[in-house]
Design a protein around this motif. Structure first.
Motif, PDB file in Angstrom:
ATOM      1  N   GLY A 114       0.669  -1.103   0.014  1.00  0.00           N
ATOM      2  CA  GLY A 114      -0.079  -0.073  -0.009  1.00  0.00           C
ATOM      3  C   GLY A 114       0.927   1.241  -0.113  1.00  0.00           C
ATOM      4  O   GLY A 114       1.929   1.281   0.124  1.00  0.00           O
ATOM      5  N   GLN A 115       0.318   2.360  -0.071  1.00  0.00           N
ATOM      6  CA  GLN A 115       1.119   3.719  -0.254  1.00  0.00           C
ATOM      7  C   GLN A 115       0.221   4.829   0.656  1.00  0.00           C
ATOM      8  O   GLN A 115      -0.708   4.705   0.853  1.00  0.00           O
ATOM      9  CB  GLN A 115       1.213   4.364  -1.732  1.00  0.00           C
ATOM     10  N   VAL A 116       1.238   5.610   1.002  1.00  0.00           N
ATOM     11  CA  VAL A 116       0.700   6.828   1.743  1.00  0.00           C
ATOM     12  C   VAL A 116       0.934   8.092   1.074  1.00  0.00           C
ATOM     13  O   VAL A 116       1.734   8.330   0.324  1.00  0.00           O
ATOM     14  CB  VAL A 116       1.616   7.087   3.154  1.00  0.00           C
ATOM     15  N   ASN A 117      -0.264   8.822   1.043  1.00  0.00           N
ATOM     16  CA  ASN A 117      -0.086  10.267   0.533  1.00  0.00           C
ATOM     17  C   ASN A 117      -0.572  11.044   1.633  1.00  0.00           C
ATOM     18  O   ASN A 117      -1.451  10.720   2.599  1.00  0.00           O
ATOM     19  CB  ASN A 117      -1.108  10.300  -0.567  1.00  0.00           C
ATOM     20  N   GLY A 118       0.094  12.247   1.777  1.00  0.00           N
ATOM     21  CA  GLY A 118      -0.403  13.070   2.829  1.00  0.00           C
ATOM     22  C   GLY A 118       0.137  14.773   2.749  1.00  0.00           C
ATOM     23  O   GLY A 118       0.913  14.927   1.578  1.00  0.00           O
ATOM     24  N   ASP A 119      -0.149  15.547   3.280  1.00  0.00           N
ATOM     25  CA  ASP A 119       0.010  16.968   3.248  1.00  0.00           C
ATOM     26  C   ASP A 119      -0.007  17.589   4.647  1.00  0.00           C
ATOM     27  O   ASP A 119      -0.730  17.207   5.696  1.00  0.00           O
ATOM     28  CB  ASP A 119      -1.205  17.558   2.525  1.00  0.00           C
ATOM     29  N   ALA A 120       1.030  18.436   4.943  1.00  0.00           N
ATOM     30  CA  ALA A 120       1.158  19.110   6.238  1.00  0.00           C
ATOM     31  C   ALA A 120       1.482  20.656   5.855  1.00  0.00           C
ATOM     32  O   ALA A 120       2.166  21.039   4.979  1.00  0.00           O
ATOM     33  CB  ALA A 120       2.212  18.607   6.793  1.00  0.00           C
ATOM     34  N   GLN A 121       0.889  21.383   6.656  1.00  0.00           N
ATOM     35  CA  GLN A 121       1.247  22.865   6.694  1.00  0.00           C
ATOM     36  C   GLN A 121       1.277  23.451   8.067  1.00  0.00           C
ATOM     37  O   GLN A 121       0.355  23.142   8.813  1.00  0.00           O
ATOM     38  CB  GLN A 121       0.107  23.643   5.905  1.00  0.00           C
ATOM     39  N   VAL A 140      -2.083  18.354   9.587  1.00  0.00           N
ATOM     40  CA  VAL A 140      -1.436  17.377   9.001  1.00  0.00           C
ATOM     41  C   VAL A 140      -2.517  16.207   8.613  1.00  0.00           C
ATOM     42  O   VAL A 140      -3.331  15.999   9.691  1.00  0.00           O
ATOM     43  CB  VAL A 140      -0.103  16.682   9.944  1.00  0.00           C
ATOM     44  N   LYS A 141      -2.299  16.087   7.316  1.00  0.00           N
ATOM     45  CA  LYS A 141      -3.242  15.025   6.675  1.00  0.00           C
ATOM     46  C   LYS A 141      -2.702  13.856   6.024  1.00  0.00           C
ATOM     47  O   LYS A 141      -1.718  13.926   5.349  1.00  0.00           O
ATOM     48  CB  LYS A 141      -4.244  15.535   5.732  1.00  0.00           C
ATOM     49  N   ALA A 142      -3.249  12.618   6.164  1.00  0.00           N
ATOM     50  CA  ALA A 142      -2.476  11.501   5.500  1.00  0.00           C
ATOM     51  C   ALA A 142      -3.854  10.360   5.115  1.00  0.00           C
ATOM     52  O   ALA A 142      -4.676  10.425   5.836  1.00  0.00           O
ATOM     53  CB  ALA A 142      -1.610  10.911   6.383  1.00  0.00           C
ATOM     54  N   LEU A 143      -3.425   9.767   3.945  1.00  0.00           N
ATOM     55  CA  LEU A 143      -4.394   8.736   3.394  1.00  0.00           C
ATOM     56  C   LEU A 143      -3.505   7.580   2.846  1.00  0.00           C
ATOM     57  O   LEU A 143      -2.544   7.672   2.422  1.00  0.00           O
ATOM     58  CB  LEU A 143      -5.257   9.337   2.445  1.00  0.00           C
ATOM     59  N   GLN A 146      -5.860   1.239  -0.108  1.00  0.00           N
ATOM     60  CA  GLN A 146      -5.810   0.164  -0.695  1.00  0.00           C
ATOM     61  C   GLN A 146      -4.475  -0.616  -0.356  1.00  0.00           C
ATOM     62  O   GLN A 146      -3.686  -0.332  -1.103  1.00  0.00           O
ATOM     63  CB  GLN A 146      -6.432  -0.193  -2.070  1.00  0.00           C
ATOM     64  N   GLY A 147      -4.474  -1.768   0.220  1.00  0.00           N
ATOM     65  CA  GLY A 147      -3.357  -2.480   0.373  1.00  0.00           C
ATOM     66  C   GLY A 147      -3.326  -3.720   1.306  1.00  0.00           C
ATOM     67  O   GLY A 147      -4.568  -3.977   1.747  1.00  0.00           O
ATOM     68  N   THR A 148      -2.389  -4.016   2.055  1.00  0.00           N
ATOM     69  CA  THR A 148      -2.592  -5.148   3.231  1.00  0.00           C
ATOM     70  C   THR A 148      -1.684  -4.856   4.018  1.00  0.00           C
ATOM     71  O   THR A 148      -0.570  -4.180   3.901  1.00  0.00           O
ATOM     72  CB  THR A 148      -2.336  -6.499   2.520  1.00  0.00           C
ATOM     73  N   ILE A 149      -1.908  -5.413   5.384  1.00  0.00           N
ATOM     74  CA  ILE A 149      -0.798  -5.140   6.477  1.00  0.00           C
ATOM     75  C   ILE A 149      -1.003  -6.428   7.247  1.00  0.00           C
ATOM     76  O   ILE A 149      -1.703  -7.378   7.110  1.00  0.00           O
ATOM     77  CB  ILE A 149      -1.421  -3.970   7.303  1.00  0.00           C
ATOM     78  N   SER A 150       0.342  -6.673   7.665  1.00  0.00           N
ATOM     79  CA  SER A 150       0.691  -7.739   8.457  1.00  0.00           C
ATOM     80  C   SER A 150      -0.261  -8.062   9.690  1.00  0.00           C
ATOM     81  O   SER A 150      -0.367  -7.100  10.586  1.00  0.00           O
ATOM     82  CB  SER A 150       2.171  -7.800   8.975  1.00  0.00           C
ATOM     83  N   PRO A 174      -1.917 -11.903   5.904  1.00  0.00           N
ATOM     84  CA  PRO A 174      -2.240 -10.279   5.314  1.00  0.00           C
ATOM     85  C   PRO A 174      -3.636 -10.044   5.912  1.00  0.00           C
ATOM     86  O   PRO A 174      -4.733 -10.916   5.527  1.00  0.00           O
ATOM     87  CB  PRO A 174      -2.009 -10.501   4.094  1.00  0.00           C
ATOM     88  N   VAL A 175      -3.749  -8.906   6.339  1.00  0.00           N
ATOM     89  CA  VAL A 175      -5.134  -8.399   6.541  1.00  0.00           C
ATOM     90  C   VAL A 175      -5.363  -7.138   5.352  1.00  0.00           C
ATOM     91  O   VAL A 175      -4.533  -6.319   5.315  1.00  0.00           O
ATOM     92  CB  VAL A 175      -5.130  -7.802   8.094  1.00  0.00           C
ATOM     93  N   GLU A 176      -6.615  -7.316   4.681  1.00  0.00           N
ATOM     94  CA  GLU A 176      -6.791  -6.493   3.821  1.00  0.00           C
ATOM     95  C   GLU A 176      -7.182  -4.996   4.353  1.00  0.00           C
ATOM     96  O   GLU A 176      -7.826  -5.064   5.333  1.00  0.00           O
ATOM     97  CB  GLU A 176      -7.970  -6.852   2.662  1.00  0.00           C
ATOM     98  N   LEU A 177      -6.649  -3.954   3.901  1.00  0.00           N
ATOM     99  CA  LEU A 177      -6.885  -2.522   4.295  1.00  0.00           C
ATOM    100  C   LEU A 177      -7.780  -1.677   3.015  1.00  0.00           C
ATOM    101  O   LEU A 177      -6.829  -1.725   1.861  1.00  0.00           O
ATOM    102  CB  LEU A 177      -5.323  -2.040   4.526  1.00  0.00           C
ATOM    103  N   ASN A 178      -8.689  -1.203   3.232  1.00  0.00           N
ATOM    104  CA  ASN A 178      -9.394  -0.628   2.355  1.00  0.00           C
ATOM    105  C   ASN A 178      -9.014   0.771   2.317  1.00  0.00           C
ATOM    106  O   ASN A 178      -8.869   1.309   1.389  1.00  0.00           O
ATOM    107  CB  ASN A 178     -10.952  -0.790   2.518  1.00  0.00           C
ATOM    108  N   CYS A 179      -8.979   1.187   3.533  1.00  0.00           N
ATOM    109  CA  CYS A 179      -8.517   2.805   3.490  1.00  0.00           C
ATOM    110  C   CYS A 179      -8.421   3.131   5.030  1.00  0.00           C
ATOM    111  O   CYS A 179      -8.738   2.530   6.095  1.00  0.00           O
ATOM    112  CB  CYS A 179      -9.783   3.647   3.099  1.00  0.00           C
ATOM    113  N   LEU A 180      -7.053   3.930   5.244  1.00  0.00           N
ATOM    114  CA  LEU A 180      -6.881   4.544   6.473  1.00  0.00           C
ATOM    115  C   LEU A 180      -6.892   6.140   6.358  1.00  0.00           C
ATOM    116  O   LEU A 180      -5.980   6.517   5.630  1.00  0.00           O
ATOM    117  CB  LEU A 180      -5.594   3.953   7.168  1.00  0.00           C
TER     118      LEU A 180
END
Length: 192
Positions: A114-121, A140-143, A146-150, A174-180
């Motif tokens: 999975g991947q992380v996208n984020g913004d901070a100001q 600070v925002k992060a998203l 879709q991915g998996t996590i141990s 693996p545990v499926e991750l829809n969104c965080l």
């Protein structure tokens, strides 16, 4: 010499802004490849540094990090208008940072995709790095999409000792991750 107190991670050494007016500079630097330790997932760097009348600007300060990019614009005003205190602003964008590559030495993270996208100001005033972060305001925002996590990592984060033992005995899954999503409001150095 500055002495860093025990138990403090952020540098408390005060900036010496009286020296900042001694030079004006306009420097561009780019590195297409960075040879580094495995623990530091930085692959390239691009920076434009401007020092003028005691004001330091990095626009941009860009890194290739963990398969993605970290783009920053940082301004540190050490012009002396507020004594030895610096007025700082920072805007940071993280895009397509691969979670697995971000933590290359943590075994449980290697099952994570999975991947992380984020913004901070953020904006702050202070006489040291610790003081700047301790007085910062902004968001600070992060998203993570879709991915998996141990499963082991999730159990360890929750300190579920019984489940950790079961997972160790019967194997990690693996545990499926829809969104965080995370959205932090920062006031006087406290994130909520």
């Amino acid at each position: 010499e500055a002495v860093q107190p025990g138990g403090k991670v952020l540098p408390v050494e005060e900036f010496r802004t009286d020296r900042w007016k001694a030079i004006d500079a306009d420097v561009r630097y780019a590195a297409d490849k960075i040879v580094r330790e495995k623990t530091l997932p930085i692959s390239k760097l691009s920076a434009h540094l401007i020092m003028k009348d005691g004001v330091l600007t990095l626009a941009p300060l860009d890194f290739g990090v963990a398969g993605g990019t970290l783009r920053s614009t940082i301004r540190l005003d050490g012009s002396g208008k507020a004594g030895n205190t610096i007025a700082a602003t920072a805007k940071v964008q993280a895009r397509h940072i691969q979670i697995k590559q971000l933590f290359p030495t943590i075994e449980q993270m290697q099952a994570t995709v999975g991947q992380v996208n984020g913004d901070a100001q953020l904006s702050a005033t202070g006489t040291s790095v610790a003081a700047l972060l301790g007085s910062s305001n902004g968001e600070v925002k992060a998203l993570v999409n879709q991915g998996t996590i141990s499963k082991m990592l999730l159990e360890m984060m929750g300190l579920n000792v019984g489940n950790i033992i079961v997972t160790k005995l019967f194997g990690d899954k693996p545990v499926e991750l829809n969104c965080l999503a995370a959205d932090f409001d920062v006031k006087k150095g406290v994130m909520q």
